[in-house]
Design a protein around this motif. Structure first.
Motif, PDB file in Angstrom:
ATOM      1  N   MET A  33       0.848  -1.191   0.000  1.00 28.44           N
ATOM      2  CA  MET A  33       0.000   0.000   0.000  1.00 28.44           C
ATOM      3  C   MET A  33       0.885   1.242   0.000  1.00 28.44           C
ATOM      4  N   SER A  62      -8.138   6.342  -2.505  1.00 26.13           N
ATOM      5  CA  SER A  62      -8.315   4.927  -2.153  1.00 26.13           C
ATOM      6  C   SER A  62      -9.220   4.700  -0.946  1.00 26.13           C
ATOM      7  N   ASP A  80     -12.073   1.577   3.828  1.00 21.80           N
ATOM      8  CA  ASP A  80     -12.998   1.810   2.727  1.00 21.80           C
ATOM      9  C   ASP A  80     -13.996   2.904   3.091  1.00 21.80           C
TER      10      ASP A  80
END
Length: 314
Positions: A33, A62, A80
Protein backbone atom coordinates in the motif's frame (compact mmCIF):
# COMPACT_ATOMS: atom_id res chain seq x y z
CA UNK A 1 -24.23 -8.16 17.14
CA UNK A 2 -21.68 -8.08 14.34
CA UNK A 3 -21.80 -4.51 13.06
CA UNK A 4 -18.29 -3.54 14.20
CA UNK A 5 -16.80 -6.73 12.77
CA UNK A 6 -17.28 -5.29 9.28
CA UNK A 7 -14.82 -2.48 10.04
CA UNK A 8 -11.40 -3.65 8.88
CA UNK A 9 -8.44 -1.33 8.26
CA UNK A 10 -6.88 -1.63 4.81
CA UNK A 11 -3.47 -0.21 5.70
CA UNK A 12 -1.47 1.81 8.19
CA UNK A 13 1.06 4.52 7.28
CA UNK A 14 3.68 6.48 9.17
CA UNK A 15 4.20 10.08 8.07
CA UNK A 16 5.82 13.07 9.69
CA UNK A 17 6.22 16.78 9.12
CA UNK A 18 9.55 18.36 8.31
CA UNK A 19 9.60 22.16 8.69
CA UNK A 20 11.74 22.54 5.56
CA UNK A 21 10.54 19.71 3.34
CA UNK A 22 6.92 19.40 4.43
CA UNK A 23 5.20 16.00 4.74
CA UNK A 24 7.45 12.97 4.63
CA UNK A 25 6.03 9.51 3.94
CA UNK A 26 7.64 6.69 5.90
CA UNK A 27 6.73 3.02 6.11
CA UNK A 28 3.42 1.33 5.42
CA UNK A 29 1.81 -1.97 6.28
CA UNK A 30 1.03 -3.90 4.19
CA UNK A 31 4.07 -2.69 2.29
CA UNK A 32 2.23 -2.92 -1.03
CA UNK A 33 0.00 0.00 0.00
CA UNK A 34 1.41 3.37 -1.06
CA UNK A 35 0.63 6.86 0.24
CA UNK A 36 1.76 9.71 -2.02
CA UNK A 37 3.23 12.99 -0.80
CA UNK A 38 0.12 14.81 -2.03
CA UNK A 39 -2.10 12.46 -0.03
CA UNK A 40 0.12 12.99 3.02
CA UNK A 41 -0.57 16.74 2.73
CA UNK A 42 -4.30 15.97 2.71
CA UNK A 43 -3.90 13.87 5.87
CA UNK A 44 -2.04 16.65 7.67
CA UNK A 45 -4.71 19.18 6.67
CA UNK A 46 -7.19 17.06 8.61
CA UNK A 47 -5.32 18.00 11.80
CA UNK A 48 -5.71 21.77 11.48
CA UNK A 49 -3.32 24.45 10.27
CA UNK A 50 -1.13 24.11 13.37
CA UNK A 51 -1.52 20.34 13.77
CA UNK A 52 -3.55 21.07 16.90
CA UNK A 53 -6.19 18.37 16.41
CA UNK A 54 -5.08 14.95 17.64
CA UNK A 55 -7.48 12.85 15.51
CA UNK A 56 -8.08 13.84 11.90
CA UNK A 57 -10.30 12.64 9.07
CA UNK A 58 -9.45 12.99 5.39
CA UNK A 59 -10.55 11.59 2.04
CA UNK A 60 -8.11 10.29 -0.57
CA UNK A 61 -8.66 8.35 -3.78
CA UNK A 62 -8.32 4.93 -2.15
CA UNK A 63 -10.66 5.58 0.77
CA UNK A 64 -11.07 7.40 4.06
CA UNK A 65 -8.13 8.07 6.38
CA UNK A 66 -8.43 8.32 10.15
CA UNK A 67 -5.17 9.61 11.60
CA UNK A 68 -3.59 10.25 14.98
CA UNK A 69 -1.15 13.12 15.39
CA UNK A 70 1.66 13.36 17.90
CA UNK A 71 3.65 16.20 16.31
CA UNK A 72 5.66 15.89 14.21
CA UNK A 73 4.63 12.23 13.79
CA UNK A 74 1.36 10.96 12.42
CA UNK A 75 -0.14 7.47 12.16
CA UNK A 76 -2.73 7.14 9.38
CA UNK A 77 -5.27 4.33 8.99
CA UNK A 78 -6.84 3.72 5.59
CA UNK A 79 -10.30 2.17 5.35
CA UNK A 80 -13.00 1.81 2.73
CA UNK A 81 -15.43 4.69 2.28
CA UNK A 82 -18.42 2.83 3.66
CA UNK A 83 -16.75 1.63 6.86
CA UNK A 84 -17.29 3.10 10.32
CA UNK A 85 -14.55 5.65 10.94
CA UNK A 86 -15.72 6.25 14.52
CA UNK A 87 -14.80 2.67 15.45
CA UNK A 88 -11.32 3.21 14.01
CA UNK A 89 -10.97 6.51 15.89
CA UNK A 90 -11.90 5.05 19.27
CA UNK A 91 -9.56 2.11 18.88
CA UNK A 92 -6.76 4.22 17.43
CA UNK A 93 -6.92 6.31 20.61
CA UNK A 94 -6.71 3.09 22.63
CA UNK A 95 -3.76 1.95 20.53
CA UNK A 96 -1.77 5.21 20.47
CA UNK A 97 -0.14 4.87 23.93
CA UNK A 98 1.35 1.52 22.89
CA UNK A 99 3.06 2.86 19.75
CA UNK A 100 6.76 3.64 20.04
CA UNK A 101 7.01 6.88 18.07
CA UNK A 102 10.79 6.87 18.55
CA UNK A 103 11.27 3.36 17.19
CA UNK A 104 14.25 2.61 14.95
CA UNK A 105 12.32 -0.25 13.34
CA UNK A 106 9.20 1.41 11.95
CA UNK A 107 8.40 -1.51 9.69
CA UNK A 108 7.94 -3.85 12.65
CA UNK A 109 6.30 -1.12 14.73
CA UNK A 110 3.66 -0.50 12.05
CA UNK A 111 2.99 -4.20 11.58
CA UNK A 112 2.52 -4.58 15.34
CA UNK A 113 0.25 -1.51 15.42
CA UNK A 114 -1.85 -2.79 12.50
CA UNK A 115 -2.49 -6.14 14.16
CA UNK A 116 -2.98 -4.45 17.54
CA UNK A 117 -5.65 -2.20 16.04
CA UNK A 118 -7.39 -5.20 14.48
CA UNK A 119 -7.35 -7.00 17.84
CA UNK A 120 -8.82 -3.96 19.60
CA UNK A 121 -11.63 -3.72 17.04
CA UNK A 122 -12.44 -7.39 17.62
CA UNK A 123 -12.41 -6.93 21.41
CA UNK A 124 -14.72 -3.92 21.36
CA UNK A 125 -17.27 -5.04 18.77
CA UNK A 126 -19.63 -7.94 18.27
CA UNK A 127 -20.00 -10.73 20.82
CA UNK A 128 -16.53 -10.13 22.25
CA UNK A 129 -17.59 -6.71 23.56
CA UNK A 130 -19.93 -8.45 26.02
CA UNK A 131 -17.06 -10.64 27.26
CA UNK A 132 -15.76 -7.54 29.05
CA UNK A 133 -16.99 -8.18 32.64
CA UNK A 134 -17.77 -4.53 33.32
CA UNK A 135 -19.67 -4.13 30.06
CA UNK A 136 -21.60 -7.34 30.71
CA UNK A 137 -22.59 -6.20 34.21
CA UNK A 138 -23.61 -2.72 33.05
CA UNK A 139 -25.78 -4.09 30.24
CA UNK A 140 -27.33 -6.61 32.63
CA UNK A 141 -28.16 -3.93 35.20
CA UNK A 142 -29.68 -1.73 32.49
CA UNK A 143 -31.74 -4.64 31.18
CA UNK A 144 -33.04 -5.31 34.70
CA UNK A 145 -33.76 -1.65 35.40
CA UNK A 146 -31.18 -1.27 38.17
CA UNK A 147 -29.51 1.41 36.05
CA UNK A 148 -32.07 3.35 34.06
CA UNK A 149 -29.78 5.78 32.27
CA UNK A 150 -26.08 6.55 32.06
CA UNK A 151 -26.13 10.32 32.46
CA UNK A 152 -23.20 12.59 31.58
CA UNK A 153 -21.60 15.13 33.86
CA UNK A 154 -20.08 18.03 31.97
CA UNK A 155 -16.93 19.58 33.40
CA UNK A 156 -15.01 22.58 32.10
CA UNK A 157 -11.65 20.85 32.13
CA UNK A 158 -10.97 17.49 30.51
CA UNK A 159 -14.00 15.73 29.11
CA UNK A 160 -17.57 14.59 29.57
CA UNK A 161 -17.84 12.19 32.50
CA UNK A 162 -20.31 9.37 33.17
CA UNK A 163 -19.95 8.83 36.94
CA UNK A 164 -22.54 6.06 37.29
CA UNK A 165 -20.68 3.99 34.68
CA UNK A 166 -17.37 4.17 36.55
CA UNK A 167 -18.10 1.21 38.82
CA UNK A 168 -18.66 -0.92 35.73
CA UNK A 169 -16.18 0.40 33.19
CA UNK A 170 -13.40 1.98 35.27
CA UNK A 171 -12.36 5.56 35.99
CA UNK A 172 -10.79 6.46 32.64
CA UNK A 173 -13.38 8.97 31.42
CA UNK A 174 -12.29 8.82 27.79
CA UNK A 175 -12.35 5.01 27.71
CA UNK A 176 -15.77 4.94 29.40
CA UNK A 177 -17.12 7.26 26.68
CA UNK A 178 -15.58 5.06 23.99
CA UNK A 179 -17.11 1.88 25.44
CA UNK A 180 -20.55 3.50 25.58
CA UNK A 181 -20.17 4.41 21.91
CA UNK A 182 -19.09 0.82 21.19
CA UNK A 183 -22.30 -0.41 22.82
CA UNK A 184 -24.34 2.07 20.81
CA UNK A 185 -22.75 0.93 17.55
CA UNK A 186 -23.70 -2.64 18.46
CA UNK A 187 -27.30 -1.41 19.01
CA UNK A 188 -27.30 -2.45 22.68
CA UNK A 189 -27.55 1.12 23.96
CA UNK A 190 -28.99 4.20 22.33
CA UNK A 191 -27.99 7.80 22.97
CA UNK A 192 -30.36 10.70 23.50
CA UNK A 193 -29.66 14.38 23.92
CA UNK A 194 -28.94 15.49 27.47
CA UNK A 195 -28.12 19.13 28.20
CA UNK A 196 -25.44 21.24 26.59
CA UNK A 197 -21.67 21.17 26.88
CA UNK A 198 -18.74 23.41 26.01
CA UNK A 199 -17.43 22.58 22.54
CA UNK A 200 -15.02 24.62 20.43
CA UNK A 201 -16.57 25.15 17.00
CA UNK A 202 -13.11 25.41 15.42
CA UNK A 203 -11.58 22.09 16.51
CA UNK A 204 -14.45 20.34 18.31
CA UNK A 205 -12.62 19.87 21.62
CA UNK A 206 -14.07 20.48 25.09
CA UNK A 207 -10.87 21.36 26.97
CA UNK A 208 -10.82 25.01 27.99
CA UNK A 209 -8.65 27.46 29.86
CA UNK A 210 -9.95 30.43 31.85
CA UNK A 211 -8.10 33.74 31.77
CA UNK A 212 -8.79 36.86 33.83
CA UNK A 213 -8.34 40.26 32.15
CA UNK A 214 -8.34 43.76 33.57
CA UNK A 215 -11.77 45.37 33.00
CA UNK A 216 -10.09 48.70 32.19
CA UNK A 217 -7.17 47.87 29.89
CA UNK A 218 -7.75 44.15 29.11
CA UNK A 219 -4.26 43.22 30.31
CA UNK A 220 -3.77 39.69 31.59
CA UNK A 221 -0.94 40.82 33.89
CA UNK A 222 -3.02 40.48 37.02
CA UNK A 223 -2.19 39.74 40.64
CA UNK A 224 -4.80 38.63 43.11
CA UNK A 225 -5.00 40.73 46.27
CA UNK A 226 -6.32 38.62 49.13
CA UNK A 227 -7.99 39.94 52.26
CA UNK A 228 -6.94 37.46 54.91
CA UNK A 229 -7.43 36.85 58.62
CA UNK A 230 -4.32 36.72 60.79
CA UNK A 231 -4.51 33.84 63.30
CA UNK A 232 -1.95 35.54 65.56
CA UNK A 233 -3.54 38.96 66.13
CA UNK A 234 -7.08 38.32 64.81
CA UNK A 235 -6.93 41.26 62.43
CA UNK A 236 -7.58 41.39 58.71
CA UNK A 237 -4.92 42.51 56.24
CA UNK A 238 -4.31 42.43 52.51
CA UNK A 239 -1.60 40.42 50.79
CA UNK A 240 -0.62 39.41 47.27
CA UNK A 241 -0.25 35.63 47.20
CA UNK A 242 1.96 34.58 44.32
CA UNK A 243 3.06 31.06 43.46
CA UNK A 244 5.74 29.32 45.54
CA UNK A 245 5.08 31.49 48.61
CA UNK A 246 5.43 29.88 52.05
CA UNK A 247 4.58 32.75 54.41
CA UNK A 248 3.54 36.39 54.57
CA UNK A 249 3.95 39.12 57.17
CA UNK A 250 0.84 40.44 58.88
CA UNK A 251 0.52 44.19 58.30
CA UNK A 252 -0.83 44.69 61.83
CA UNK A 253 1.25 42.54 64.18
CA UNK A 254 4.25 42.29 61.82
CA UNK A 255 4.62 38.58 62.54
CA UNK A 256 5.23 35.98 59.83
CA UNK A 257 2.24 33.75 59.10
CA UNK A 258 2.31 30.52 57.12
CA UNK A 259 0.16 30.72 54.00
CA UNK A 260 -1.48 27.43 54.97
CA UNK A 261 -2.72 29.04 58.21
CA UNK A 262 -4.42 32.02 56.55
CA UNK A 263 -8.18 32.27 56.26
CA UNK A 264 -9.12 33.99 53.01
CA UNK A 265 -11.99 36.44 53.36
CA UNK A 266 -12.03 38.12 49.95
CA UNK A 267 -10.10 38.22 46.67
CA UNK A 268 -9.68 41.26 44.42
CA UNK A 269 -7.68 41.14 41.17
CA UNK A 270 -5.16 43.97 40.75
CA UNK A 271 -3.89 44.95 37.30
CA UNK A 272 -0.12 45.42 37.22
CA UNK A 273 -0.34 47.43 34.01
CA UNK A 274 -2.84 50.18 34.85
CA UNK A 275 -3.28 49.70 38.60
CA UNK A 276 -7.01 49.00 38.46
CA UNK A 277 -8.33 46.92 41.35
CA UNK A 278 -11.64 45.23 40.64
CA UNK A 279 -13.54 42.22 41.90
CA UNK A 280 -15.31 42.04 38.53
CA UNK A 281 -12.58 41.20 35.98
CA UNK A 282 -13.23 40.13 32.42
CA UNK A 283 -13.38 36.35 32.18
CA UNK A 284 -12.16 34.89 28.89
CA UNK A 285 -12.63 31.25 27.92
CA UNK A 286 -10.17 29.81 25.40
CA UNK A 287 -9.94 26.41 23.78
CA UNK A 288 -7.00 24.62 25.40
CA UNK A 289 -6.35 22.70 22.17
CA UNK A 290 -6.38 25.31 19.39
CA UNK A 291 -6.31 28.57 21.40
CA UNK A 292 -9.52 30.02 19.94
CA UNK A 293 -11.33 32.47 22.23
CA UNK A 294 -14.71 30.92 22.89
CA UNK A 295 -17.89 32.88 22.32
CA UNK A 296 -21.35 32.26 23.68
CA UNK A 297 -22.17 29.88 20.85
CA UNK A 298 -19.12 27.76 21.69
CA UNK A 299 -20.08 27.57 25.34
CA UNK A 300 -23.45 26.07 24.43
CA UNK A 301 -22.75 24.45 21.07
CA UNK A 302 -22.10 20.89 22.20
CA UNK A 303 -24.91 18.40 22.71
CA UNK A 304 -24.60 16.13 25.72
CA UNK A 305 -25.56 12.48 25.32
CA UNK A 306 -27.11 10.12 27.85
CA UNK A 307 -27.26 6.38 27.17
CA UNK A 308 -30.29 4.12 27.56
CA UNK A 309 -30.75 0.39 27.13
CA UNK A 310 -32.10 0.12 23.61
CA UNK A 311 -34.94 -2.29 24.32
CA UNK A 312 -36.02 -0.97 27.71
CA UNK A 313 -39.34 0.15 26.24
CA UNK A 314 -40.19 -3.28 24.80
Amino acid sequence: MTKGKDTVPKAIFSIWWDDKLGPMVGRSYPETMILSSEEAVTVFMGHGSNMEISVGYSKIASGVVVSYMRPPNCIAILLDNEENGAIIERNLLRLAPTIDFDSDAWGKELEKAFHGLTDLINETTGEELLLNPGVKQLVGDMMNGRVATVFPKHVLKATVRYPNAHEYLGNDDEEVARLLKDLEDEEILESRTYGRKVECRQCGDSDITIELLCPSCSSNDIHKVYTVFCPKCSNQFQAVLVDDLAEVTCMTCKQPVKVSELSIIDVEPLCNKCGTASNDPKIVFKCATCGKQLKGADLLSGTGLAYYFRYAHD
